[in-house]
Design a protein around this motif. Structure first.
Motif, PDB file in Angstrom:
ATOM      1  N   MET A   1      42.767 -33.355 -39.327  1.00 30.88           N
ATOM      2  CA  MET A   1      42.179 -34.629 -38.887  1.00 30.88           C
ATOM      3  C   MET A   1      40.797 -34.745 -39.026  1.00 30.88           C
ATOM      4  N   GLU A   2      40.350 -35.695 -39.743  1.00 34.57           N
ATOM      5  CA  GLU A   2      38.743 -35.813 -40.100  1.00 34.57           C
ATOM      6  C   GLU A   2      37.898 -35.754 -38.825  1.00 34.57           C
ATOM      7  N   THR A   3      36.782 -35.234 -38.676  1.00 33.92           N
ATOM      8  CA  THR A   3      35.903 -35.219 -37.721  1.00 33.92           C
ATOM      9  C   THR A   3      35.255 -36.431 -37.455  1.00 33.92           C
ATOM     10  N   GLN A  13      25.151 -44.491 -42.743  1.00 34.25           N
ATOM     11  CA  GLN A  13      25.941 -43.502 -41.880  1.00 34.25           C
ATOM     12  C   GLN A  13      27.125 -43.421 -42.440  1.00 34.25           C
ATOM     13  N   MET A  14      27.537 -41.942 -42.688  1.00 33.96           N
ATOM     14  CA  MET A  14      29.006 -41.629 -43.257  1.00 33.96           C
ATOM     15  C   MET A  14      29.501 -40.550 -42.630  1.00 33.96           C
ATOM     16  N   THR A  15      30.879 -40.219 -42.865  1.00 31.17           N
ATOM     17  CA  THR A  15      31.404 -39.045 -42.204  1.00 31.17           C
ATOM     18  C   THR A  15      31.186 -37.684 -43.227  1.00 31.17           C
ATOM     19  N   PRO A  16      31.099 -36.479 -42.762  1.00 34.57           N
ATOM     20  CA  PRO A  16      31.094 -35.256 -43.616  1.00 34.57           C
ATOM     21  C   PRO A  16      31.714 -35.471 -45.138  1.00 34.57           C
ATOM     22  N   ARG A  17      33.022 -35.742 -44.787  1.00 30.97           N
ATOM     23  CA  ARG A  17      33.836 -35.976 -46.052  1.00 30.97           C
ATOM     24  C   ARG A  17      33.311 -36.731 -46.791  1.00 30.97           C
ATOM     25  N   VAL A  18      32.783 -38.047 -46.668  1.00 32.37           N
ATOM     26  CA  VAL A  18      32.234 -38.981 -47.481  1.00 32.37           C
ATOM     27  C   VAL A  18      30.939 -38.459 -48.292  1.00 32.37           C
ATOM     28  N   TRP A  19      30.303 -37.738 -47.237  1.00 26.83           N
ATOM     29  CA  TRP A  19      28.940 -37.148 -48.096  1.00 26.83           C
ATOM     30  C   TRP A  19      29.291 -36.087 -48.985  1.00 26.83           C
TER      31      TRP A  19
END
Length: 418
Positions: A1-3, A13-19
């Motif tokens: 599950m994504e953090t 603002q973005m999640t680590p996966r998007v970055w």
């Protein structure tokens, strides 16, 4: 599950996966730059220099469209698979290696055959890419990230456009083609390391929609039930036909009429990439903040202006200016239309983009063959003015078709045409 952690990058603002995906996208795009410059900017001049006839130039111009005629069929398969990544990676991997063929066998027929097979493979990956991007980036930052990635790629392609032209004038066409194939292959191998969220099939498809079989009738019902989408497809079909009618004529004028060297063509491509780069940055920013229809309108109008420059003026400065405006138009058509479709038909991106690509396939096949066929008997300026008229009609249609409900904000993510 994504953090649930959020990062602040470039004002977003973005999640680590998007970055992570953004970094992979940038790296793959930088590697892809050499392939892009050689294939899309020099491949046709290389073929003409090897003795390609006007008809073969028409086939080369039509090649990107021929494989896209069947895009709705591929889109249906992609939608059923629930995993668009293989449909992007595998065709690109095979297609980019094909560039070795004209490097080894520098004959016009090899250039044409390679282009046709490559673009048929691209007809598979194009609708898959539309679905893939919707998973790579969330809607609130998608336009900017797509724009920034392409800005990075464009910044590299500006010097590459000159260097490839100089390189080809000095050592011939073989090594630029070989190195382009190698860089393109490395690019897609890096791109396949993207991290995508697992999305259930029911979330990818609009309620009540069926993906059990291919039905062109059902796909066209999706268009007829959405006025904004119908207007977009009609306007882009007309303007896009004018653009495709012009493409082989641009190359013929540059190489045969003006007798430009590869270095001079390289300077023109620099202007193209400057227009592309600046527009990617501005359009990506505008798409996330303003009514996207204004951005789309600029892209459609660009395809009416360029053939007028070639047809009415036809000098080297007109070629430089025309390339810059062509870059503006292509950048908007690249990320603008894709973003527009995300908002017009959420969840059905692959199918709708497949219809858009099928229409491109039809006009992109007929247009270049028609203009190349008439280029020996009809003045090039007459053909180009005719192409410009198609562009202006498409532009006017888009304005009229979107005149009502002008207050509707497209940036709010709601479905249009309701």
């Amino acid at each position: 599950m994504e953090t649930k952690a959020r990062l602040q990058k470039f004002g977003m603002q973005m999640t680590p996966r998007v970055w992570y995906n953004a970094k992979i996208d940038v790296g793959a795009s930088l590697l892809f730059s050499l392939f892009n410059v050689v294939l899309n900017q020099f491949y046709m001049p290389f073929a003409i220099q090897q003795g390609a006839t006007n008809f073969q130039v028409g086939l080369l111009s039509a090649a990107p469209a021929i494989g896209l005629i069947f895009s709705p069929l591929w889109a249906n398969w992609i939608e059923k698979s629930n995993n668009p990544k293989p449909f992007v990676v595998i065709p690109n991997l095979i297609g980019r290696l094909l560039l070795l063929l004209p490097a080894l066998f520098a004959h016009p027929s090899v250039f044409v055959a390679t282009a046709l097979v490559f673009q048929i493979l691209m007809g598979i990956q194009a609708p898959a890419y539309a679905a893939l991007v919707s998973r790579m980036y969330p809607p609130d930052v998608r336009g900017r990230l797509m724009g920034y990635v392409r800005v990075a790629m464009g910044a590299i392609m500006i010097p590459l456009a000159y260097l490839v032209g100089k390189w080809a004038d000095t050592s011939g066409t073989a090594w630029p083609l070989v190195c382009a194939a190698a860089a393109g292959t490395l690019s897609i191998l890096l791109f396949q390391t993207l991290r995508l969220p697992k999305v259930p099939l029911k979330k990818l498809v609009a309620p009540g929609a069926s993906v059990t079989r291919f039905s062109l009738r059902d796909q066209w019902k999706l268009v007829s039930g959405n006025k904004k989408l119908a207007v977009l497809l009609a306007a882009t079909s007309l303007a896009g036909f004018g653009n495709m009618l012009s493409i082989p004529l641009y190359q013929i004028i540059q190489v045969q009429v003006l007798e430009l060297s590869n270095v001079q063509i390289g300077y023109a491509r620099v202007a193209y990439f400057i227009g592309l780069l600046v527009t990617y940055f501005i359009a990506g920013w505008m798409i996330d903040r303003f009514d996207i229809r204004y951005t789309i309108l600029g892209g459609i109008a660009a395809y009416a202006i360029v053939p007028m420059l070639y047809g009415l003026i036809g000098t080297y400065p007109a070629v430089i200016l025309g390339n810059g405006i062509q870059g503006i138009g292509e950048a908007i058509w690249d990320i603008g239309i894709l973003s527009y479709i995300f908002r017009l038909a959420p969840g059905r991106e692959a199918v709708v983009f497949g219809i858009h690509l099928m229409l491109f396939g039809v006009r992109g096949t007929i247009g270049p063959l028609l203009s190349a066929g008439f280029s020996d008997s009809v003045p090039l300026s007459t053909l180009l003015i005719g192409a410009a008229i198609f562009g202006w009609v498409g532009t006017l249609l888009f304005v009229i078709g979107n005149r009502k409900r002008a207050g509707t904000r497209l940036s709010n993510g709601t479905t249009l045409g309701e």
